[in-house]
Design a protein around this motif. Structure first.
Motif, PDB file in Angstrom:
ATOM      1  N   ARG A 119       0.947  12.467  -3.934  1.00 47.61           N
ATOM      2  CA  ARG A 119       1.732  11.469  -3.201  1.00 47.61           C
ATOM      3  C   ARG A 119       3.077  11.283  -3.901  1.00 47.61           C
ATOM      4  O   ARG A 119       3.140  11.015  -5.093  1.00 47.61           O
ATOM      5  CB  ARG A 119       0.944  10.152  -3.162  1.00 47.61           C
ATOM      6  N   GLU A 120       4.175  11.405  -3.134  1.00 48.09           N
ATOM      7  CA  GLU A 120       5.512  11.330  -3.713  1.00 48.09           C
ATOM      8  C   GLU A 120       6.149   9.948  -3.574  1.00 48.09           C
ATOM      9  O   GLU A 120       7.192   9.695  -4.167  1.00 48.09           O
ATOM     10  CB  GLU A 120       6.409  12.394  -3.066  1.00 48.09           C
ATOM     11  N   ASP A 121       5.546   9.060  -2.802  1.00 54.98           N
ATOM     12  CA  ASP A 121       6.008   7.673  -2.688  1.00 54.98           C
ATOM     13  C   ASP A 121       5.469   6.842  -3.842  1.00 54.98           C
ATOM     14  O   ASP A 121       4.471   7.203  -4.474  1.00 54.98           O
ATOM     15  CB  ASP A 121       5.511   7.039  -1.385  1.00 54.98           C
ATOM     16  N   ASP A 123       4.124  10.975   3.472  1.00 52.52           N
ATOM     17  CA  ASP A 123       3.587   9.844   2.719  1.00 52.52           C
ATOM     18  C   ASP A 123       4.115   8.540   3.324  1.00 52.52           C
ATOM     19  O   ASP A 123       5.240   8.489   3.838  1.00 52.52           O
ATOM     20  CB  ASP A 123       4.029   9.912   1.257  1.00 52.52           C
ATOM     21  N   ARG A 124       3.314   7.496   3.226  1.00 51.46           N
ATOM     22  CA  ARG A 124       3.733   6.191   3.764  1.00 51.46           C
ATOM     23  C   ARG A 124       3.536   5.114   2.711  1.00 51.46           C
ATOM     24  O   ARG A 124       2.477   5.036   2.087  1.00 51.46           O
ATOM     25  CB  ARG A 124       2.923   5.822   5.014  1.00 51.46           C
ATOM     26  N   THR A 125       4.548   4.287   2.560  1.00 52.87           N
ATOM     27  CA  THR A 125       4.472   3.167   1.620  1.00 52.87           C
ATOM     28  C   THR A 125       5.082   1.942   2.285  1.00 52.87           C
ATOM     29  O   THR A 125       6.121   2.045   2.945  1.00 52.87           O
ATOM     30  CB  THR A 125       5.211   3.494   0.319  1.00 52.87           C
ATOM     31  N   ALA A 131       0.849  -1.190   0.000  1.00 51.53           N
ATOM     32  CA  ALA A 131       0.000   0.000   0.000  1.00 51.53           C
ATOM     33  C   ALA A 131       0.881   1.235   0.000  1.00 51.53           C
ATOM     34  O   ALA A 131       2.017   1.208   0.477  1.00 51.53           O
ATOM     35  CB  ALA A 131      -0.931   0.017   1.210  1.00 51.53           C
ATOM     36  N   SER A 132       0.340   2.311  -0.563  1.00 50.04           N
ATOM     37  CA  SER A 132       0.990   3.611  -0.537  1.00 50.04           C
ATOM     38  C   SER A 132      -0.092   4.658  -0.305  1.00 50.04           C
ATOM     39  O   SER A 132      -1.092   4.685  -1.034  1.00 50.04           O
ATOM     40  CB  SER A 132       1.735   3.879  -1.853  1.00 50.04           C
ATOM     41  N   VAL A 133       0.070   5.495   0.718  1.00 48.86           N
ATOM     42  CA  VAL A 133      -0.944   6.482   1.070  1.00 48.86           C
ATOM     43  C   VAL A 133      -0.325   7.874   1.118  1.00 48.86           C
ATOM     44  O   VAL A 133       0.825   8.054   1.516  1.00 48.86           O
ATOM     45  CB  VAL A 133      -1.625   6.165   2.425  1.00 48.86           C
TER      46      VAL A 133
END
Length: 345
Positions: free
Chosen positions: A111-113, A331-333, A97-99
């Motif tokens: 989102r940069e991830d 951002d979180r991935t 997942a990437s948020v």
């Protein structure tokens, strides 16, 4: 007295389907009903909108961040706030997942991830990549996306070639990403001689890339890392950092400086190699996950340890990653790999 007729229409009754459940006392239920093709079954009550919204609110860890409505991301191309995926092979379960982080939701930035994963149909090797576009660059979201896609494509090509399920040349993986970033920057800038410095100012990104190869003895993992994205392992009820992440200096301060792609390491890349044991979970993610995880002993670590004991649905994985904790707004991935408890041929 005349017996009351059975209120259940004959079209809804069947005597051949086995019972779906038993009553509380262990006895079989009364007659099971099954809708006919031309009948309209009774629908369950729709969930109350307020209750449904509460189910998907971010999980609070400690003091949560303020609640607000995100702004639409700017940019010429569509880039979703959240992406997630999940599938399994004979040897592994994968979730990713990437948020978009709270700061980017508030500012209206994309989102940069980014994240990518694939599986080779012959060797059943899983290849994966996670990237974090450097915020100081002008279009970091393009850099992270390009880094993940080109790394996965090159790893797959080597795995399917002479690698026999492994990547024999990790330097080529990074050089492929390097040249893809340079070529993209030259197209965007319309400058055919743009070099690494110009590219970094436009598309700089971190990268963690790896492979998970099933063997007769289990699953072999190989990992490389450029920048402060990292990998961790949940084992024996503890988090262990494997590669990347942020480290404290001699003065105890955490450095946020990274040496990102397109710049290449000065020495030959040697991957971290190890076997993924049963009962462990491999996590690969950006610093948006690594920073709140910290040393793996706090509230965020407990949340992920409790929820990732076994594979969860992809949407639940994305919801878990989108937790709310004050001051952590990047951002979180994250990618998670669980070895399957089956014998691999």
């Amino acid at each position: 007295m005349q017996e009351s007729p059975d209120p259940t229409p004959h079209a809804f009754r069947t005597s051949v389907d086995p019972p779906y459940d038993t009553m509380a006392d262990g006895s079989p239920p009364a007659e099971i009903t099954k809708p006919a093709s031309d009948a309209t079954p009774e629908l369950a009550p729709a969930p109350v909108p307020g209750d449904l919204a509460k189910q998907w609110r971010p999980m609070k860890v400690g003091t949560p961040a303020p609640v607000f409505e995100p702004k639409p991301p700017s940019g010429l191309s569509y880039r979703p706030d959240t992406v997630c995926d999940g599938w399994s092979t004979e040897a592994l379960h994968l979730r990713l997942a990437s948020v978009r982080g709270l700061q980017h939701r508030f500012d209206g930035r994309p989102r940069e991830d980014d994240v990518a994963a694939a599986c080779d149909s012959m060797t059943r090797t899983v290849v994966f990549a996670v990237a974090d576009g450097v915020s100081g660059a002008r279009q970091p979201h393009i850099g992270s996306q390009l880094a993940c896609r080109s790394a996965v494509d090159e790893m797959l090509a080597q795995v399917q070639g002479d690698g026999g399920g492994y990547v024999p040349d990790w330097d080529k993986v990074l050089s492929t990403v390097h040249w893809q970033l340079l070529e993209q920057a030259r197209r965007i800038l319309r400058h055919p001689d743009a070099g690494p410095k110009d590219t970094a100012e436009l598309l700089a990104t971190t990268l963690v890339a790896g492979t998970a190869t099933p063997t007769g003895r289990g699953v072999d993992i190989q990992l490389i890392s450029v920048g402060d994205s990292g990998a961790w392992q949940i084992q024996h009820e503890r988090f262990y950092r494997l590669v990347g992440g942020k480290s404290a200096g001699a003065d105890g301060l955490i450095s946020c400086a990274v040496d990102p792609l397109p710049f290449l390491p000065s020495s030959v890349i040697r991957p971290l190699s190890f076997g993924l044991e049963q009962g462990t979970v491999l996590l690969v993610g950006t610093d948006g996950f690594g920073d709140p995880l910290g040393d793996g002993t706090g509230a965020v670590a407990r949340l992920f340890y409790d929820r990732l004991r076994s594979p969860i649905p992809p949407l639940s994985f994305a919801h878990l990653l989108d937790f709310s904790r004050e001051t952590f707004d990047d951002d979180r991935t994250l990618i998670a790999l669980w070895p399957r408890a089956t014998e691999v041929p």
